[in-house]
Design an enzyme around this catalytic site. Sequence first.
Site, mmCIF file in Angstrom:
data_model
loop_
_atom_site.group_PDB
_atom_site.id
_atom_site.type_symbol
_atom_site.label_atom_id
_atom_site.label_comp_id
_atom_site.label_asym_id
_atom_site.label_seq_id
_atom_site.Cartn_x
_atom_site.Cartn_y
_atom_site.Cartn_z
ATOM 1 N N TYR A 106 -28.489 -40.995 -0.524
ATOM 2 C CA TYR A 106 -29.750 -41.374 -1.175
ATOM 3 C C TYR A 106 -30.879 -40.437 -0.746
ATOM 4 C CZ TYR A 106 -27.541 -45.791 -2.438
ATOM 5 O OH TYR A 106 -26.719 -46.735 -2.966
ATOM 6 N N GLN A 163 -15.811 -47.518 -4.400
ATOM 7 C CA GLN A 163 -16.132 -46.992 -5.735
ATOM 8 C C GLN A 163 -15.823 -47.972 -6.866
ATOM 9 O OE1 GLN A 163 -14.337 -43.107 -5.884
ATOM 10 N NE2 GLN A 163 -16.300 -42.090 -5.671
ATOM 11 N N ASP A 221 -18.607 -50.499 -7.275
ATOM 12 C CA ASP A 221 -19.949 -49.924 -7.178
ATOM 13 C C ASP A 221 -20.756 -50.270 -8.438
ATOM 14 O OD1 ASP A 221 -22.189 -48.345 -7.054
ATOM 15 O OD2 ASP A 221 -21.134 -46.580 -6.298
ATOM 16 N N ARG A 275 -21.869 -46.268 -0.378
ATOM 17 C CA ARG A 275 -21.337 -45.323 -1.375
ATOM 18 C C ARG A 275 -20.142 -44.581 -0.763
ATOM 19 N NH1 ARG A 275 -25.699 -45.217 -5.024
ATOM 20 N NH2 ARG A 275 -24.580 -45.510 -6.951
ATOM 21 N N SER A 322 -23.389 -47.710 -9.674
ATOM 22 C CA SER A 322 -22.851 -46.599 -10.465
ATOM 23 C C SER A 322 -22.463 -47.050 -11.863
ATOM 24 C CB SER A 322 -21.625 -45.984 -9.782
ATOM 25 O OG SER A 322 -22.019 -45.292 -8.636
#
Length: 372
Positions: free
Chosen positions: A229, A123, A126, A118, A129
């Site tokens: 996390y 991003q 990802d 992450r 997400s």
Amino acid sequence: MRIGIPAETRLGETRVAATPETVKKLATKHQIVVEHNAGLHASVVDEAYVAAGAIIGTAADAFGADLVLKVRAPDAAERSLMKPNTVLVGMLNPFDTDNLAALAQQQITAFALEAAPRITRAQSMDVLSSQANIAGYKAVIMAANAYQRFMPMLMTAAGTVKAARVLIMGVGVAGLQAIATAKRLGAVIEASDVRPPVKEQVESLGAKFIDVPFLTDEEREIAKGVGGYARPMPADWMRRQAELVHERAKLADIVITTALIPGRKAPVLISEETVRAMKPGSVIVDMAIEQGGNCPLTELGKTVIKHGVTIIGEPNLPALVAADASALYARNVLDFLKLVIDNDGKLVIDREDEIVRATLVAIDGDALRKAA
Ligand code: NAD
């Protein structure tokens, strides 16, 4: 290179790993084979792929490519269509060691996109997400649909209707989108998470954070999590959280649970006793059901009514928004491919690259197990 896009065969899987938008970009340097009707459930017809530069073929044609793009891990029948040294990219479940071993045994080079770190550079690829965002939205829509009252407060000539009270448990990407969606529908929202930075995010979306104070340094330390996390919290903190949640759930009309801990069974946050204490007609959407669920009464793939409460255990919410889920997933995949395909269109696996290293789960006959 020949790139294959098979149709997904897992029950309820409606997404597809490439869209005409991404095929068009890949087709400038590669030959793209899309399995007949691969995009149908995601609102993409074969003609759109052809217009983007692909050819349409059979499952064997798509799996027989040099690079295969998938949403979910192939099953044994699908693997049997793949040749040694094929590169496979998808949401392959990096904790499913049997599957990784099977891929490795077949000399397949595999990348599990869920294992990407992450970090800012990752991003755009990802998948957790992009898909969790959709799931959080859909969970609220499903809850609103099952709930037999209005979500917003209404003042009508026939009297006033109160706004629905929504409780969100676990505020990662899905939880944040659930808050935002419920807010747009006019609900009053409370949310809980173990990670302290979440409080500010919850409040910035106009929801109230349920604070479960940390009483020891150990609790404070574990709550920081790892890599963003959560980690399993000590039993005493979980007990205090359950007591608070029990009180808040009694007042809630809708509870959305999203709490997950990577590689582990989901924590139980809504006990049967709490469900029993909830108002008749209230609704729970248990988004953690694929990892065992945040409520022990949730049944995988079913909507059940227990103690007067509707409990929704839909396992694959992004698949219910297949067109947008596929569009975002396909862009994630395309961005990932930029890391492993060079400017000449050749495959280059740079194991020094943090994202490549993290996502690589099988190569040269070895399954690379990821730590939970
Ligand atoms: P997730 O799906 O793994 O878990 C959902 C949420 O459940 C998490 O917020 C977790 O803290 C929470 N949770 C776990 N146990 C709980 C408990 N007992 N009670 C209440 N809540 C509990 O989370 P995610 O959506 O994948 O997000 C994980 C992290 O990644 C977050 O920190 C997020 O901000 C971060 N993130 C970073 C990037 C980036 O920088 N590129 C992108 C996306 C997400």
